[in-house]
Design an enzyme around this catalytic site. Structure first.
Site, PDB file in Angstrom:
ATOM      1  N   GLU A   1       0.923  -1.218   0.118  1.00  9.50           N
ATOM      2  CA  GLU A   1      -0.104   0.014   0.023  1.00  9.50           C
ATOM      3  C   GLU A   1       0.760   1.283   0.084  1.00  9.50           C
ATOM      4  O   GLU A   1       1.999   1.234   0.605  1.00  9.50           O
ATOM      5  CB  GLU A   1      -0.943   0.021   1.314  1.00  9.50           C
ATOM      6  CG  GLU A   1      -2.041  -0.441   1.003  1.00  9.50           C
ATOM      7  CD  GLU A   1      -2.185  -2.092   1.315  1.00  9.50           C
ATOM      8  OE1 GLU A   1      -3.167  -2.693   1.218  1.00  9.50           O
ATOM      9  OE2 GLU A   1      -1.275  -2.607   1.914  1.00  9.50           O
ATOM     10  N   THR A   2       0.469   2.223  -0.678  1.00  7.16           N
ATOM     11  CA  THR A   2       1.004   3.771  -0.616  1.00  7.16           C
ATOM     12  C   THR A   2      -0.115   4.501  -0.044  1.00  7.16           C
ATOM     13  O   THR A   2      -1.262   4.574  -0.521  1.00  7.16           O
ATOM     14  CB  THR A   2       1.463   4.195  -1.794  1.00  7.16           C
ATOM     15  OG1 THR A   2       2.477   3.080  -2.414  1.00  7.16           O
ATOM     16  CG2 THR A   2       1.880   5.353  -2.045  1.00  7.16           C
TER      17      THR A   2
END
Length: 270
Positions: free
Chosen positions: A44-45
């Site tokens: 995830e970002t």
């Protein structure tokens, strides 16, 4: 704009779960955020921007390399760590994140430097074991439950079975679930109470394993609190990187706590 890579749920670099954290000044196009997440290639970002209003201090959104998600624990921890470490937020001040589908999430910095996140509990209701699940995971399944996030919580026989699991990613992707949480009680003498791993072939590329998953512990906390008769527990997610998550069940909320380390701090040029 400033972008950081933060390893969450660990006190040392190159362990725990890495998250990209992009510190925005204004709202950004979701397509652009998805492209950045695909470029970063972390599970995830996170994208953080300040907001005005009495209910929250920042807006927070999370993207895997292929889609936006409703809740992500390690990237929330990474975002709070980035805001504290860059001096954006004073260390004695809580951070309130406004999210699109998970309400307001509050993170506080404890005296020892660890971060405590207040998340909604996501207990799994008992469910039938889907056909082909045991074969896809490559281990016997003692029971299964499903929660509101459409995660399957699967109980294995023991810690060794969880650690040795080698799923067939293609077969696991055919199971109706956002992700599959495999868990068992810890072996005697361990410093943790339970062990888990998390696989999400529909949203994560490659081997589909997330190293340390905060949102999964929103289901694991009520499950093991009931089994073990205690509301405060420590989980170990036994991926190759590994990481510890301290959990405390408080009614319909769960506190997830751990450490985080910055491994990259730079400028995003695109």
């Amino acid at each position: 704009m400033r972008i950081l890579a933060v390893d969450a749920f660990t006190d040392r670099p190159f362990a725990g779960n890495p998250a990209g954290v992009c510190l925005l000044e204004d709202a950004a196009d979701p397509g652009w955020m998805q492209s950045v997440a695909a470029e970063m290639r972390h599970s995830e970002t996170a994208f953080v921007r300040p907001v005005d209003g009495p209910g929250a201090d920042f807006e927070l959104r999370w993207f895997t390399p292929v889609t936006e998600v409703a809740l992500c624990g390690h990237a929330t921890m990474g975002s709070a760590h980035a805001l504290y470490e860059t001096g954006t937020v004073a260390p004695d001040r809580p951070i309130r994140f406004r999210t699109l589908r998970s309400g307001v999430l509050t993170v506080t910095r404890e005296e020892d430097g660890s971060l405590a996140m207040d998340f909604p509990a996501a207990p799994a209701a008992p469910a039938g074991v889907p056909g082909g699940l045991a074969e896809a995971l490559g281990l016997p399944v003692l029971g299964a439950g499903r929660n509101a996030q459409n995660d399957l919580l699967v109980e294995a026989a023991d810690e060794t079975a969880v650690r040795r699991a080698a799923p067939d990613v293609r077969a696991l992707a055919a199971i109706d679930a956002r992700g599959v949480i495999v868990t068992a009680a810890a072996d005697p003498g361990r410093e943790h109470d339970f062990v888990s791993r998390f696989f999400a072939p529909r949203v994560l590329p490659g081997d589909a394993e997330d190293p340390v998953t905060g949102s999964a512990h929103c289901a694991l906390a009520p499950f093991w609190a009931e089994r073990l008769g205690r509301d405060t527990l420590t989980g170990y997610q036994a991926s190759a990187r590994g990481g510890y998550v301290r959990v405390a069940l408080r009614g319909d909320r769960v506190t997830l706590a751990g450490r985080a380390v910055t491994v990259l701090d730079g400028a995003l040029l695109a």
